[in-house]
Design an enzyme around this catalytic site. Sequence first.
Site, PDB file in Angstrom:
ATOM      1  N   LEU A 158       0.828  -1.215   0.000  1.00 46.33           N
ATOM      2  CA  LEU A 158       0.000   0.000   0.000  1.00 46.33           C
ATOM      3  C   LEU A 158       0.858   1.259   0.000  1.00 46.33           C
ATOM      4  CD1 LEU A 158       0.127   1.350   3.048  1.00 46.33           C
ATOM      5  CD2 LEU A 158      -1.482  -0.449   3.595  1.00 46.33           C
ATOM      6  N   ALA A 270      11.671  14.409 -12.232  1.00 40.60           N
ATOM      7  CA  ALA A 270      12.680  15.031 -11.363  1.00 40.60           C
ATOM      8  C   ALA A 270      12.032  15.622 -10.121  1.00 40.60           C
ATOM      9  CB  ALA A 270      13.407  16.121 -12.136  1.00 40.60           C
ATOM     10  N   CYS A 278       9.452   4.303   3.650  1.00 35.04           N
ATOM     11  CA  CYS A 278       9.814   3.014   3.045  1.00 35.04           C
ATOM     12  C   CYS A 278      11.029   3.061   2.121  1.00 35.04           C
ATOM     13  CB  CYS A 278       8.623   2.449   2.293  1.00 35.04           C
ATOM     14  SG  CYS A 278       7.332   1.905   3.421  1.00 35.04           S
TER      15      CYS A 278
HETATM   16  P1  NAD Z   1       4.363   2.611  11.897  1.00 30.26           P
HETATM   17  O1  NAD Z   1       5.581   3.112  12.573  1.00 30.26           O
HETATM   18  O2  NAD Z   1       3.367   3.575  11.343  1.00 30.26           O
HETATM   19  O3  NAD Z   1       3.566   1.653  12.876  1.00 30.26           O
HETATM   20  C1  NAD Z   1       4.161   0.620  13.611  1.00 30.26           C
HETATM   21  C2  NAD Z   1       3.318   0.418  14.867  1.00 30.26           C
HETATM   22  O4  NAD Z   1       3.739  -0.764  15.525  1.00 30.26           O
HETATM   23  C3  NAD Z   1       3.471   1.565  15.877  1.00 30.26           C
HETATM   24  O5  NAD Z   1       2.206   2.091  16.206  1.00 30.26           O
HETATM   25  C4  NAD Z   1       4.126   0.890  17.087  1.00 30.26           C
HETATM   26  O6  NAD Z   1       3.746   1.445  18.324  1.00 30.26           O
HETATM   27  C5  NAD Z   1       3.647  -0.532  16.925  1.00 30.26           C
HETATM   28  N1  NAD Z   1       4.429  -1.567  17.627  1.00 30.26           N
HETATM   29  C6  NAD Z   1       5.776  -1.660  17.760  1.00 30.26           C
HETATM   30  N2  NAD Z   1       6.089  -2.776  18.445  1.00 30.26           N
HETATM   31  C7  NAD Z   1       4.935  -3.406  18.734  1.00 30.26           C
HETATM   32  C8  NAD Z   1       4.607  -4.618  19.418  1.00 30.26           C
HETATM   33  N3  NAD Z   1       5.550  -5.431  19.899  1.00 30.26           N
HETATM   34  N4  NAD Z   1       3.313  -4.942  19.554  1.00 30.26           N
HETATM   35  C9  NAD Z   1       2.337  -4.155  19.059  1.00 30.26           C
HETATM   36  N5  NAD Z   1       2.594  -3.001  18.400  1.00 30.26           N
HETATM   37  C10 NAD Z   1       3.867  -2.638  18.236  1.00 30.26           C
HETATM   38  O7  NAD Z   1       4.895   1.639  10.769  1.00 30.26           O
HETATM   39  P2  NAD Z   1       4.230   1.377   9.330  1.00 30.26           P
HETATM   40  O8  NAD Z   1       4.512   2.533   8.431  1.00 30.26           O
HETATM   41  O9  NAD Z   1       2.855   0.879   9.513  1.00 30.26           O
HETATM   42  O10 NAD Z   1       5.151   0.176   8.822  1.00 30.26           O
HETATM   43  C11 NAD Z   1       5.050  -1.127   9.371  1.00 30.26           C
HETATM   44  C12 NAD Z   1       5.813  -2.088   8.471  1.00 30.26           C
HETATM   45  O11 NAD Z   1       5.193  -2.138   7.190  1.00 30.26           O
HETATM   46  C13 NAD Z   1       7.262  -1.696   8.217  1.00 30.26           C
HETATM   47  O12 NAD Z   1       8.033  -2.848   8.090  1.00 30.26           O
HETATM   48  C14 NAD Z   1       7.180  -0.963   6.893  1.00 30.26           C
HETATM   49  O13 NAD Z   1       8.406  -1.000   6.188  1.00 30.26           O
HETATM   50  C15 NAD Z   1       6.128  -1.763   6.169  1.00 30.26           C
HETATM   51  N6  NAD Z   1       5.395  -1.028   5.136  1.00 30.26           N
HETATM   52  C16 NAD Z   1       5.036   0.274   5.330  1.00 30.26           C
HETATM   53  C17 NAD Z   1       4.324   0.952   4.344  1.00 30.26           C
HETATM   54  C18 NAD Z   1       3.941   2.408   4.508  1.00 30.26           C
HETATM   55  O14 NAD Z   1       3.561   3.028   3.524  1.00 30.26           O
HETATM   56  N7  NAD Z   1       4.007   2.974   5.708  1.00 30.26           N
HETATM   57  C19 NAD Z   1       3.963   0.285   3.156  1.00 30.26           C
HETATM   58  C20 NAD Z   1       4.302  -1.049   3.016  1.00 30.26           C
HETATM   59  C21 NAD Z   1       5.030  -1.705   4.002  1.00 30.26           C
END
Ligand code: NAD
Length: 447
Positions: A158, A270, A278
């Site tokens: 996403l 550009a 990400c």
């Molecule tokens: P984020 O920082 O917005 O959210 C992560 C959440 O996890 C936080 O609210 C944090 O408090 C919580 N958390 C941490 N440890 C925890 C635990 N042990 N138990 C429960 N909750 C816990 O991160 P995000 O942007 O949602 O990204 C999450 C993953 O998805 C990453 O690996 C990222 O690379 C990947 N990802 C992100 C996107 C994006 O657009 N943001 C898109 C695709 C993939």
Amino acid sequence: MRVCVFGAGYVGLVSGVGLAHMGHQVAIVDAVAERIENLRAGRVPFLEPGLEDLLRAGAAAGRIQFPESPGAGLAGSDISLIAVGTPSENGAIDLRYVLAAANTIGRWLPSADRWHTVVVKSTVVPGTTDGPVREELERASGLKAGDDFGLAINPEFLREGCAVKDFLEPDRLVFGSSEQRAIGVLERLYGAMSCAKIQVAPVNAELIKYASNALLATLVSFSNEWAAICEGLPGADVETLMRGVHLDRRLSRSDDGSPIHPGILSYLAAGPGYGGSCLPKDLTAARASARSRGVSTPLLDAVAEVNRQRPAGVVEILRRELGTLEDRRIAVLGLAFKPGTDDIRESPALPLLGLLRSAGAQPRVWDPCAPSDGAASQRFATPQAVLEGADAAVLVTAWPEIAGWPWPELVTRMRGRTVLDTRNALRGVAWPAGVRYVPIGKGPDPS
Ligand code: NAD
């Protein structure tokens, strides 16, 4: 199905709310209690169009819960989704949050009253799901993956700003598992979705996510290198160059010859460099992961280096325009890494602001919703206020409303008349006489 989501961030919350919309029963837990409190009250702690409405609808239908503890969320569940952050630590991926979630799930697993499948949704480097995650789950549970519980990775693609739509209408679903049973569970979870689905080994699911993001980063740096070439060449213009490149039939025509404009072209443009939560971190993690296995990544290293240099290139253009940046008031338009989000993680605006400050300039910032950069920049709520007395304006985030601002009136408030457009988003504005409009990637006028 009953799903427990670990992490209520962009991916976890959108996935949880989306799965509830698809009819599943979802519990969402997060390590930050305040976040859960807000969500229980129906408030999404970040900007994501459509998410709050869907959250409230799911909660009202009784399909979304925010339980007190992970144990309460896991009770009676078929699936747990690990959607916690995977930041960079000294260049390498930091798996501490993923492993903490795996540990919690592992400790609970022996008490599960049914078959349970653990699904990694976080972006993790190749080998993580079948390596450290499996080991942590087995160590904490005393059970064996495949025999006693299922394990899979299902990377998420996403995009912030259109995350709900992307989740509900994905372009692909990647199911990574060595177990047919876990694949079957994922097929049931996403049964309603008709997009392309591929079943691959976990390592290939992990690689697909990194290679997809690395391709986007490569296109951005490719475009920015051409922008830098154009900036030194009289008469050259990267917009014109890219328009011509985009017309390659492989980028602009469908098989039947009709014109198309694929979304990937927005990365062949550009700008001030890629940012966000990400692309930079994933490229860094992929390079570090390859290095740790003795593989060099000269192309990806160059992509990162071009991106690292880009904000300095933008500041250099401004210095050329203004003569000096010392004590110059610079209105920086946009902090978020892209429009439609309030996420400023790794936004190119941040290094740009740092460079402006170290050159002695006084940056002033406007953004419709991003939080403060936490540094010394002054924030202004309106275009009038941020441009008042400014020596130059620099557009960094292409918020669409900026093109519709009353520029003829606004420029009269400025002390200087330079508008540097790092996104080429204002090329259509009818600039009043006296304004020095500087698009990105344009060489000096030929004389
Ligand atoms: P984020 O920082 O917005 O959210 C992560 C959440 O996890 C936080 O609210 C944090 O408090 C919580 N958390 C941490 N440890 C925890 C635990 N042990 N138990 C429960 N909750 C816990 O991160 P995000 O942007 O949602 O990204 C999450 C993953 O998805 C990453 O690996 C990222 O690379 C990947 N990802 C992100 C996107 C994006 O657009 N943001 C898109 C695709 C993939």
